[in-house]
Design a protein around this motif. Structure first.
Motif, PDB file in Angstrom:
ATOM      1  N   PRO A  88       5.206  -9.237   4.259  1.00 42.27           N
ATOM      2  CA  PRO A  88       5.985  -7.934   4.285  1.00 42.27           C
ATOM      3  C   PRO A  88       4.948  -7.151   3.328  1.00 42.27           C
ATOM      4  N   ILE A  89       5.163  -5.937   3.728  1.00 41.61           N
ATOM      5  CA  ILE A  89       4.465  -4.934   2.799  1.00 41.61           C
ATOM      6  C   ILE A  89       5.486  -4.518   1.708  1.00 41.61           C
ATOM      7  N   TYR A  90       5.089  -4.552   0.518  1.00 44.29           N
ATOM      8  CA  TYR A  90       5.621  -4.596  -0.682  1.00 44.29           C
ATOM      9  C   TYR A  90       5.817  -3.270  -1.243  1.00 44.29           C
ATOM     10  N   TYR A  91       7.198  -3.078  -1.593  1.00 36.92           N
ATOM     11  CA  TYR A  91       7.540  -1.568  -1.932  1.00 36.92           C
ATOM     12  C   TYR A  91       6.822  -1.288  -3.260  1.00 36.92           C
ATOM     13  N   HIS A  93       6.445  -9.086  -8.832  1.00 36.67           N
ATOM     14  CA  HIS A  93       7.297 -10.272  -9.352  1.00 36.67           C
ATOM     15  C   HIS A  93       6.976 -11.594  -8.450  1.00 36.67           C
ATOM     16  N   GLY A 147       8.806 -13.011  -6.427  1.00 36.90           N
ATOM     17  CA  GLY A 147       8.987 -13.034  -5.058  1.00 36.90           C
ATOM     18  C   GLY A 147       7.995 -12.283  -4.200  1.00 36.90           C
ATOM     19  N   HIS A 148       7.343 -11.483  -4.722  1.00 36.79           N
ATOM     20  CA  HIS A 148       6.119 -10.928  -3.942  1.00 36.79           C
ATOM     21  C   HIS A 148       5.118 -12.191  -3.919  1.00 36.79           C
ATOM     22  N   ASP A 187       4.157  -0.839   1.056  1.00 34.69           N
ATOM     23  CA  ASP A 187       5.179   0.052   2.125  1.00 34.69           C
ATOM     24  C   ASP A 187       5.470   1.313   1.093  1.00 34.69           C
ATOM     25  N   TRP A 227      11.963   1.830   7.559  1.00 33.11           N
ATOM     26  CA  TRP A 227      11.661   0.788   8.120  1.00 33.11           C
ATOM     27  C   TRP A 227      10.958   0.735   9.330  1.00 33.11           C
ATOM     28  N   TYR A 261       2.439  -3.781  11.135  1.00 32.62           N
ATOM     29  CA  TYR A 261       2.090  -4.972  11.513  1.00 32.62           C
ATOM     30  C   TYR A 261       1.124  -4.698  13.065  1.00 32.62           C
ATOM     31  N   GLY A 297      11.330 -12.742   3.452  1.00 25.03           N
ATOM     32  CA  GLY A 297      12.363 -13.082   2.583  1.00 25.03           C
ATOM     33  C   GLY A 297      13.857 -13.148   3.583  1.00 25.03           C
ATOM     34  N   ASP A 312      16.282 -11.586   2.820  1.00 22.68           N
ATOM     35  CA  ASP A 312      17.015 -10.436   2.831  1.00 22.68           C
ATOM     36  C   ASP A 312      16.525  -9.347   3.760  1.00 22.68           C
ATOM     37  N   ILE A 313      15.376  -9.409   4.278  1.00 20.73           N
ATOM     38  CA  ILE A 313      14.834  -8.691   5.277  1.00 20.73           C
ATOM     39  C   ILE A 313      14.608  -9.244   6.767  1.00 20.73           C
ATOM     40  N   HIS A 323      12.215 -16.997   4.331  1.00 23.26           N
ATOM     41  CA  HIS A 323      12.311 -18.013   3.244  1.00 23.26           C
ATOM     42  C   HIS A 323      13.261 -17.516   2.240  1.00 23.26           C
ATOM     43  N   TRP A 373      15.477 -17.354  -1.617  1.00 20.71           N
ATOM     44  CA  TRP A 373      15.209 -16.721  -3.047  1.00 20.71           C
ATOM     45  C   TRP A 373      14.997 -17.579  -4.142  1.00 20.71           C
ATOM     46  N   TRP A 374      14.372 -17.028  -5.016  1.00 22.13           N
ATOM     47  CA  TRP A 374      14.115 -17.915  -6.306  1.00 22.13           C
ATOM     48  C   TRP A 374      15.141 -17.410  -7.402  1.00 22.13           C
TER      49      TRP A 374
HETATM   50  N1  MSP Z   1       9.255  -3.111   1.873  1.00 24.90           N
HETATM   51  C1  MSP Z   1       9.900  -4.081   2.229  1.00 24.90           C
HETATM   52  C2  MSP Z   1       9.295  -4.675   3.400  1.00 24.90           C
HETATM   53  C3  MSP Z   1       8.803  -4.083   4.682  1.00 24.90           C
HETATM   54  S1  MSP Z   1       7.870  -5.055   5.614  1.00 24.90           S
HETATM   55  C4  MSP Z   1       7.739  -4.294   7.087  1.00 24.90           C
HETATM   56  C5  MSP Z   1      10.409  -5.023   1.167  1.00 24.90           C
HETATM   57  N2  MSP Z   1       9.555  -4.943   0.207  1.00 24.90           N
HETATM   58  S2  MSP Z   1      10.101  -5.885  -1.071  1.00 24.90           S
HETATM   59  O1  MSP Z   1       8.776  -5.416  -2.137  1.00 24.90           O
HETATM   60  O2  MSP Z   1      11.213  -5.205  -1.898  1.00 24.90           O
HETATM   61  O3  MSP Z   1      10.193  -7.292  -1.020  1.00 24.90           O
HETATM   62  C6  MSP Z   1       9.080  -8.262  -0.490  1.00 24.90           C
HETATM   63  C7  MSP Z   1       9.354  -9.464  -0.454  1.00 24.90           C
HETATM   64  O4  MSP Z   1       9.867 -10.028  -1.713  1.00 24.90           O
HETATM   65  C8  MSP Z   1      10.573  -9.775   0.231  1.00 24.90           C
HETATM   66  O5  MSP Z   1      10.213 -10.979   1.559  1.00 24.90           O
HETATM   67  C9  MSP Z   1      11.720 -10.417  -0.434  1.00 24.90           C
HETATM   68  O6  MSP Z   1      12.353 -11.394   0.221  1.00 24.90           O
HETATM   69  C10 MSP Z   1      10.764 -11.150  -1.477  1.00 24.90           C
HETATM   70  N3  MSP Z   1      11.684 -11.227  -2.800  1.00 24.90           N
HETATM   71  C11 MSP Z   1      12.167 -10.402  -3.519  1.00 24.90           C
HETATM   72  N4  MSP Z   1      12.838 -11.058  -4.483  1.00 24.90           N
HETATM   73  C12 MSP Z   1      12.639 -12.481  -4.461  1.00 24.90           C
HETATM   74  C13 MSP Z   1      13.329 -13.534  -5.081  1.00 24.90           C
HETATM   75  N5  MSP Z   1      13.747 -13.563  -6.297  1.00 24.90           N
HETATM   76  N6  MSP Z   1      12.516 -14.747  -4.691  1.00 24.90           N
HETATM   77  C14 MSP Z   1      11.968 -14.814  -3.340  1.00 24.90           C
HETATM   78  N7  MSP Z   1      11.506 -13.807  -2.840  1.00 24.90           N
HETATM   79  C15 MSP Z   1      12.136 -12.554  -3.053  1.00 24.90           C
HETATM   80  O7  MSP Z   1      11.519  -5.827   1.348  1.00 24.90           O
END
Ligand code: MSP
Length: 517
Positions: A10-13, A19, A21-22, A50, A229, A236, A262, A264-265, A291, A293-294
């Motif tokens: 995923p692209i990260y906010y 952290h 999760g990323h 993102d 979104w 991609y 993850g 959640d998305i 996947h 969550w931790w």
């Molecule tokens: N920007 C969106 C994704 C857009 S993709 C087209 C987004 N970003 S995020 O930064 O919030 O999250 C990125 C990833 O981190 C997600 O896959 C999310 O599931 C994962 N995690 C965030 N917290 C987490 C945990 N505590 N454990 C495992 N992964 C988790 O969503």
């Protein structure tokens, strides 16, 4: 010609510091990407940030800087994390790049032209934290009257002119698609959740906003920016050259083989995304894997609790490859998992330092001392030798089978079973005793061990690239003989090849006294 393989994180906010999760999603993709490369694929591996939407706009405002300067800074943190984790991405995309804005606008026009988007008015609930719309029926109300989404995010009432995507018309076609592509959503339990969500009926999706300006401009509509979104998912496509569908990279890599996300998305990736693509008459990716969550020592991770796990701290405390190993080994991939320092320490000491580290260390130091620091000579194999080598040779097929369905933990299980067998083989064959009675046999035993370690190290590379490179260096395996084509040759190590002095690769982890209570 090499077969293409396209994998994405995923692209990260960019509203937050990176952290665990990323790190987790990126590492899982990296293991897949490295495995596929070693297995002869031409891999495209995309990650990035993102950067639009209300959440990022608000974070920039809170930091008192303009959103572009803010995203430039925070995006850099994610680039650095990727490097620190030794992630082998091919590209890093930012949604504020021009190539991406173009891709979004072309896709938008495509949808508009096909009558899949219409102008209306949105009146409903929106959660900025999730950047998601919710129906009244999905929300709970707190005693103070706040509306809370199932994710725990607080919602606000929004009323604004908005373009809508005709999602409601895509339900049956999505269900048919899931039916025809049973592996599109993994794990299966998540697939079932998605199917029941789609079956329950879907409303049209608001895909533009007027309450903010920080987004990709809707073509010919100066007041609207795209829903974040729609913008984000399009990355991609941008990553492989869209809107140029004649681009070499687009033709080669699209549709993607795997979007790793993850749980959640998942809805965005497994419902909205295929619907957008089908509506624009573009091919749909082959798989979305969600996947779990931790948690941290049993507790949900959250900024307000202050128990966020910093990936840099893990790397510093436990080491890079140790962290990579633990995250991939501890939890059946797809399930939720708990991060516990005690378990991490136990796995490092028993599985890395003892099982794998000792196997290599004791075999290689016996070779160093008793075989003139050269690959030992090899006589006729006994049944025990053939049994161990046979197990090592069977590993590639087993590991490949598990990674085909992203079962990282099971792949590691297969590998560690053979490590256990190899350690038992050392004990049973007792090369230290053979040294006094039958040096030719001792050499053969040590040769079998060296070959087995070569197999293991080559196959463990995707998980722990640095450590396994060191192990292969110690066996003097040339750099261009470390891919999986070299696992079909039974006896690749050449007797008499000089070997460097062995060094321990996995130190035991000793908890600093300040932490041990
Ligand atoms: N920007 C969106 C994704 C857009 S993709 C087209 C987004 N970003 S995020 O930064 O919030 O999250 C990125 C990833 O981190 C997600 O896959 C999310 O599931 C994962 N995690 C965030 N917290 C987490 C945990 N505590 N454990 C495992 N992964 C988790 O969503």
């Amino acid at each position: 010609m090499e077969k293409p393989y396209y994998i994405t994180t995923p692209i990260y906010y960019v509203n937050d510091v990176p952290h665990i999760g990323h790190a987790y999603t990126s590492l899982a993709c990296d293991v897949m990407a490295r495995f596929k490369r070693l297995d002869g694929y031409d891999v495209m591996f995309l990650t990035g940030t993102d950067e639009h939407g209300q959440k990022v706009e608000k974070s920039a405002a809170a930091a008192g800087i303009d959103p572009q300067a803010f995203t430039d800074k925070v995006s850099q943190n994610f680039r650095e994390l990727v490097k620190a984790l030794n992630v082998s991405n091919s590209d890093f995309i930012r949604t504020t790049e021009q190539r991406h804005k173009e891709a979004c606008q072309v896709l938008w026009n495509e949808l508009l032209k096909r009558g899949e988007i219409y102008l209306g008015k949105y009146a409903g609930w929106y959660a900025v934290r999730d950047e998601a719309y919710y129906g009244e029926d999905e929300l709970t109300t707190t005693p103070t009257g706040k509306k809370i989404a199932p994710s725990g995010a607080e919602c606000e009432w929004v009323e604004e002119p908005s373009y809508f995507f005709k999602l409601s018309a895509w339900g049956d076609r999505l269900l048919k698609f899931y039916d025809e592509h049973p592996d599109f959503i993994l794990p299966t339990s998540r697939r079932n959740e998605v199917i029941s969500f789609v079956k329950s009926g879907m409303r049209d999706l608001s895909v533009s906003r007027t309450a903010l300006t920080w987004g990709v401009a809707v073509p010919n509509e100066p007041k609207h920016v795209m829903y974040v979104w729609l913008d984000a998912l399009t990355n991609y496509l941008t990553g492989v050259g869209y809107p140029d569908t004649n681009a070499e990279s687009y033709k080669k890599y699209w549709p993607a083989d795997l979007h790793m996300v993850g749980k959640d998305i998942l809805r965005f990736h497994a419902v909205y995304w295929p619907a957008f693509l089908m509506a624009a008459d573009l091919p749909v990716p082959k798989r979305v894997f969600a996947h779990g969550w931790w948690t941290n020592e049993g507790q949900k991770i959250s900024k307000s609790v202050g128990n966020v796990i910093d990936p840099y701290e893990l790397l510093k405390t436990y080491g890079l490859d140790q962290t990579r190993y633990f995250l991939m080994r501890e939890v059946p991939f797809g399930n939720d998992g708990d991060f516990s320092r005690t378990t991490m320490m136990r796995r490092i000491n028993s599985e890395l330092a003892n099982d794998l580290g000792n196997l290599a260390q004791r075999s290689l130091s016996m070779i160093g001392k008793n075989c003139g620091a050269k690959v030992p000579n090899c006589g006729a194999f006994t049944d025990a030798d053939n049994a161990l080598l046979g197990k090592a040779q069977a590993l590639l097929g087993q590991v490949r089978g598990e990674l085909d369905v992203q079962a990282f933990h099971k792949a590691l299980d297969h590998l560690w079973l053979v490590i256990g067998d190899a350690n038992r083989y050392v004990d049973e064959q007792a090369p230290w005793a053979l040294k006094k009675t039958d040096t030719a046999r001792m050499e053969t035993v040590l040769y079998v061990l060296a070959e087995t370690i070569r197999y293991l190290a080559i196959l463990i590379q995707p998980f722990m690239p640095n450590a396994m490179n060191k192990m292969l260096d110690q066996l003097a395996v040339p750099a261009d003989e470390r891919d999986f084509t070299h696992l079909t040759k039974e006896y690749a190590l050449k007797p008499g090849t000089p070997l460097p002095a062995p060094e321990g690769i996995f130190p035991r982890y000793v908890e600093p006294e300040s932490l041990a209570t």
